[in-house]
Motif scaffolding. Structure first.
Motif, mmCIF file in Angstrom:
data_model
loop_
_atom_site.group_PDB
_atom_site.id
_atom_site.type_symbol
_atom_site.label_atom_id
_atom_site.label_comp_id
_atom_site.label_asym_id
_atom_site.label_seq_id
_atom_site.Cartn_x
_atom_site.Cartn_y
_atom_site.Cartn_z
ATOM 1 N N HIS A 166 -0.418 4.459 4.372
ATOM 2 C CA HIS A 166 -1.032 5.783 4.175
ATOM 3 C C HIS A 166 -1.917 5.778 2.951
ATOM 4 N N SER A 167 -3.005 6.544 3.030
ATOM 5 C CA SER A 167 -3.636 7.013 1.808
ATOM 6 C C SER A 167 -2.874 8.287 1.464
ATOM 7 N N GLY A 168 -2.019 8.194 0.452
ATOM 8 C CA GLY A 168 -1.217 9.362 0.039
ATOM 9 C C GLY A 168 -2.064 10.415 -0.652
ATOM 10 N N THR A 169 -3.296 10.026 -0.971
ATOM 11 C CA THR A 169 -4.308 10.927 -1.528
ATOM 12 C C THR A 169 -4.494 12.154 -0.637
ATOM 13 N N LYS A 170 -4.243 11.973 0.675
ATOM 14 C CA LYS A 170 -4.570 13.007 1.658
ATOM 15 C C LYS A 170 -3.376 13.937 1.856
ATOM 16 N N TYR A 171 -2.718 13.881 3.030
ATOM 17 C CA TYR A 171 -1.664 14.866 3.313
ATOM 18 C C TYR A 171 -0.452 14.712 2.405
ATOM 19 N N ILE A 205 -0.449 -0.162 10.954
ATOM 20 C CA ILE A 205 -1.189 1.055 11.309
ATOM 21 C C ILE A 205 -1.429 1.897 10.061
ATOM 22 N N ASP A 206 -2.662 2.372 9.947
ATOM 23 C CA ASP A 206 -2.996 3.349 8.914
ATOM 24 C C ASP A 206 -2.712 4.720 9.530
ATOM 25 N N SER A 207 -1.638 5.359 9.072
ATOM 26 C CA SER A 207 -1.187 6.606 9.696
ATOM 27 C C SER A 207 -1.568 7.833 8.861
ATOM 28 N N THR A 208 -2.569 7.662 7.986
ATOM 29 C CA THR A 208 -2.981 8.730 7.072
ATOM 30 C C THR A 208 -3.258 10.042 7.800
ATOM 31 N N PHE A 209 -4.068 9.972 8.886
ATOM 32 C CA PHE A 209 -4.495 11.209 9.553
ATOM 33 C C PHE A 209 -3.329 11.949 10.214
ATOM 34 N N ALA A 210 -2.242 11.226 10.531
ATOM 35 C CA ALA A 210 -1.127 11.871 11.236
ATOM 36 C C ALA A 210 -0.117 12.447 10.247
ATOM 37 N N ILE A 238 -4.853 13.610 -6.981
ATOM 38 C CA ILE A 238 -4.570 12.214 -7.342
ATOM 39 C C ILE A 238 -5.020 11.297 -6.210
ATOM 40 N N VAL A 239 -5.080 9.995 -6.532
ATOM 41 C CA VAL A 239 -5.329 8.954 -5.530
ATOM 42 C C VAL A 239 -4.067 8.097 -5.500
ATOM 43 N N CYS A 240 -3.530 7.856 -4.297
ATOM 44 C CA CYS A 240 -2.317 7.026 -4.203
ATOM 45 C C CYS A 240 -2.179 6.493 -2.779
ATOM 46 N N GLY A 241 -1.304 5.509 -2.614
ATOM 47 C CA GLY A 241 -1.094 4.938 -1.280
ATOM 48 C C GLY A 241 0.375 4.640 -1.052
ATOM 49 N N SER A 287 -13.206 13.460 1.872
ATOM 50 C CA SER A 287 -11.744 13.408 1.837
ATOM 51 C C SER A 287 -11.145 14.505 2.711
ATOM 52 N N LEU A 288 -9.842 14.556 2.767
ATOM 53 C CA LEU A 288 -9.163 15.397 3.757
ATOM 54 C C LEU A 288 -7.698 15.539 3.387
ATOM 55 N N GLY A 289 -7.040 16.450 4.094
ATOM 56 C CA GLY A 289 -5.578 16.520 4.002
ATOM 57 C C GLY A 289 -5.049 17.409 2.891
ATOM 58 N N LEU A 323 -13.073 2.379 12.042
ATOM 59 C CA LEU A 323 -12.133 2.302 10.917
ATOM 60 C C LEU A 323 -12.596 3.167 9.769
ATOM 61 N N TYR A 324 -11.646 3.532 8.892
ATOM 62 C CA TYR A 324 -12.020 4.126 7.614
ATOM 63 C C TYR A 324 -12.986 3.158 6.903
ATOM 64 N N GLY A 325 -14.062 3.685 6.307
ATOM 65 C CA GLY A 325 -15.135 2.858 5.751
ATOM 66 C C GLY A 325 -14.675 1.834 4.725
ATOM 67 N N GLY A 360 -1.405 2.359 -6.123
ATOM 68 C CA GLY A 360 -2.374 3.112 -6.912
ATOM 69 C C GLY A 360 -3.449 3.808 -6.097
ATOM 70 N N SER A 361 -3.596 3.461 -4.815
ATOM 71 C CA SER A 361 -4.556 4.130 -3.922
ATOM 72 C C SER A 361 -4.215 3.717 -2.492
ATOM 73 N N GLY A 362 -4.810 4.423 -1.542
ATOM 74 C CA GLY A 362 -4.640 4.013 -0.145
ATOM 75 C C GLY A 362 -5.213 2.624 0.069
ATOM 76 N N MET A 363 -6.354 2.348 -0.554
ATOM 77 C CA MET A 363 -6.971 1.026 -0.397
ATOM 78 C C MET A 363 -6.088 -0.071 -0.987
ATOM 79 N N ALA A 364 -5.348 0.227 -2.066
ATOM 80 C CA ALA A 364 -4.429 -0.782 -2.626
ATOM 81 C C ALA A 364 -3.324 -1.077 -1.611
ATOM 82 N N ALA A 365 -2.850 -0.034 -0.910
ATOM 83 C CA ALA A 365 -1.809 -0.244 0.112
ATOM 84 C C ALA A 365 -2.359 -1.113 1.246
ATOM 85 N N ILE A 366 -3.597 -0.811 1.671
ATOM 86 C CA ILE A 366 -4.187 -1.521 2.815
ATOM 87 C C ILE A 366 -4.527 -2.965 2.436
ATOM 88 N N SER A 367 -5.267 -3.132 1.324
ATOM 89 C CA SER A 367 -5.712 -4.488 0.971
ATOM 90 C C SER A 367 -4.515 -5.367 0.612
#
Ligand code: PLP
Length: 391
Positions: free
Chosen positions: A198-203, A176-181, A210-213, A329-331, A104-106, A78-85
Motif C-alpha cells: 500500500h501507499s499508506g499516504t492515501k486511505y 499486489i498494490d492494493s492502495t486503491f482498495a 504524511i507519506v508512508c507505505g 493524490s487520493l484517499g 500502473l501507478y506512474g 517511508g513511502s508507498g514507493m519504498a514499500a514497492i521498490s
C-alpha cells in the motif's frame, strides 16, 4: 486484550495497541528517540534504532496493520514507493524476470522501466484482464507477477483470481498494490496473494499530511523485506508513524462513507447530459463491475469522467468547482480533482495515453468526506458552467 478481535472496525481501534497502555496513555505516544538502550540483542536487525523499523511506534503499527488484512506480519515504510521498490528488490535478484500489469501507478512504471536494468532485472507487461495471454510471456527466469487492485485513472479491475492461480501454477511470487482498495474493501492475502502493498499516504492515513507505505504477507517474506529496507534506509519516522496510527482508527468510517459518496456521485455524473463517460467499478455499466462485486466490499472513493467538449470543457470544470482542491493524490478526507493528461500521466506520450484509453479531457476525482449532496451540487454547477462557456 483478552477478547479476540473479530471485526475490522474493532481491530482498527484495539489491534496492536500496547498492553498495558504505556503509562495509561490512551493514544500511542510518540517515541522520538533515534536509538534505545542496549538490552542484550544479538542481531543487527534487532538493535532498537529508528532506521531498523523497530521502535514501539513501528511495532504497534506492524501488529495493527497485520490484523487488518489477516497477515502473518506487516512492515511500515517511508513511502508507498519504498514499500514497492524494496519488495521487488527482495523478491527478485539479478537475472530474474517479472510479469507486471501494463497499466500502473506512474512511480512503479518508471521504477520498472528506468531502474530495473541497472539491477540486472527484466520485465514484460501483461494485459491483466486477459490471462490467456500470460503464458506466452513466461520465461524460465520469471519469478514474480505484479498487479494493482484497481488501475488509475480508469479504475479497471484485473483478473485477480487468475493472477493467484497463475502464480501458484508457475511457482511465482504474487504481489499486489492494493492502495486503491484499502483493507476495508479488499484483503488480498485472503484471496491467495503473497504480498499486499500500500501507499499508506492515501486511505490508510487518510489526512493528506504524511507519506508512508506498507508491506503485508507471510512473516518470512516480511522479515526479508525488512532487512533489505534496513539497508536501503526507507524507514518511517516516529512522528509520521504516530499520524498513520491515528489516521487508521477512522479508516473504516472514512472508506465506507467514501464508497457510498463516490457511488452516488458516479451515478449522478452518468446521468448528466454533458458527461460523455464515467469510469467507476460500482456502476453496472463498468466492464469490471461483476468482478469487482465478487472481490471487493466497496468500490472506493476514486472515479474518473469525461465531460463532453474535451480538454476545454474539462478545464472550465476544474476552474469552476468550489469544493474540490485541484491536486494529485487520493484517499484523503478532502475531495481532490485532477486532469491526468497534464499531471499523473503527463509522462506518457499522447499516443500512449490514447492507446491506454486516457482521454486528454478525462478528470479524476478522489472523493473525500464532505456531504455528498454538497459535492453533487458543486459538480452540477461546474458542469453547467462548462457547457455555458462552451457555447
Ligand atoms: N501506488 C499507488 C496506486 C499510488 O497511487 C501511489 C501514489 O500516488 C503510490 C503507489 C506511491 O505511493 P507514495 O507516493 O506514498 O510513495
Amino acid at each position: 486484550m483478552k477478547q479476540p478481535l473479530k471485526s475490522l472496525e474493532t481491530k482498527l481501534i484495539h489491534a496492536g495497541e500496547p498492553e498495558p497502555r504505556i503509562l495509561g496513555a490512551v493514544a500511542m505516544p510518540i517515541f522520538q528517540s533515534a536509538m534505545f538502550q542496549y538490552q542484550g540483542e544479538t542481531s543487527y536487525h534487532d538493535l532498537k534504532y529508528i532506521r531498523l523499523n523497530n521502535t514501539p511506534n513501528h511495532l504497534a503499527l506492524h501488529r495493527k496493520l497485520a490484523a487488518l488484512e489477516n497477515a502473518e506480519a506487516a512492515l511500515v515504510t517511508g513511502s508507498g514507493m519504498a514499500a514497492i521498490s524494496t519488495s521487488l528488490l527482495t523478491v527478485l535478484k539479478s537475472g530474474d524476470h517479472l510479469l507486471i500489469q501494463n497499466s500502473l501507478y506512474g512511480g512503479t512504471h518508471d521504477f520498472v522501466t528506468h531502474d530495473f536494468a541497472a539491477f540486472g532485472l527484466s520485465y514484460d507487461f501483461i494485459e491483466a484482464e486477459r490471462p490467456e495471454t500470460w503464458q506466452a510471456l513466461l520465461k524460465p527466469n520469471t519469478k514474480a507477477i505484479y498487479v494493482e487492485a484497481m488501475t488509475n485513472p480508469l479504475l479497471q479491475v484485473a483478473d485477480l483470481e487468475a493472477v493467484v492461480k497463475f502464480a501458484r501454477a508457475h511457482g511465482l511470487v504474487s504481489l499486489i498494490d492494493s492502495t486503491f482498495a484499502s483493507p476495508v474493501n479488499f484483503r488480498p492475502l485472503e484471496w491467495g496473494f503473497d504480498l499486499s502493498l500500500h501507499s499508506g499516504t492515501k486511505y490508510l492515513n487518510g489526512h493528506s499530511d504524511i507519506v508512508c507505505g506498507v508491506v503485508m504477507g507471510a512473516a518470512a517474506w516480511v522479515e526479508k523485506i525488512t532487512h533489505r529496507l534496513n539497508h536501503l534506509g526507507g524507514t518511517l519516522d516516529p512522528h509520521a508513524a504516530y499520524l498513520l496510527h491515528r489516521g487508521l482508527k477512522t479508516l473504516a468510517l472514512r472508506v465506507r462513507y467514501q464508497n457510498e459518496s463516490a457511488l452516488a456521485i458516479a451515478r449522478f455524473l452518468a446521468r448528466h447530459p454533458v458527461v460523455a463517460q464515467v469510469n467507476y467499478a460500482g456502476l453496472e455499466s463498468h466492464p469490471g463491475h461483476q468482478r469487482a462485486r465478487r472481490l471487493f466490499s466497496g468500490f472506493g472513493g476514486v472515479l474518473s469522467f469525461e465531460p463532453r467538449g474535451g480538454v476545454e470543457a474539462a478545464d472550465v470544470f476544474l476552474q469552476s468547482v468550489r469544493l474540490p482542491l485541484i491536486a494529485i493524490s487520493l484517499g484523503g478526507v478532502d475531495t481532490l480533482a485532477t486532469r491526468p493528461a497534464i499531471t499523473t500521466h503527463a509522462g506518457l506520450s499522447a499516443e500512449d495515453r490514447r492507446r491506454a484509453g486516457i482521454a486528454d479531457g478525462l478528470i479524476r476525482l478522489s472523493i473525500g468526506i464532505e456531504a455528498t449532496d454538497d459535492l453533487i451540487e458543486d459538480f452540477d454547477q461546474a458542469l453547467n458552467e462548462s457547457t455555458a462557456r462552451g457555447r
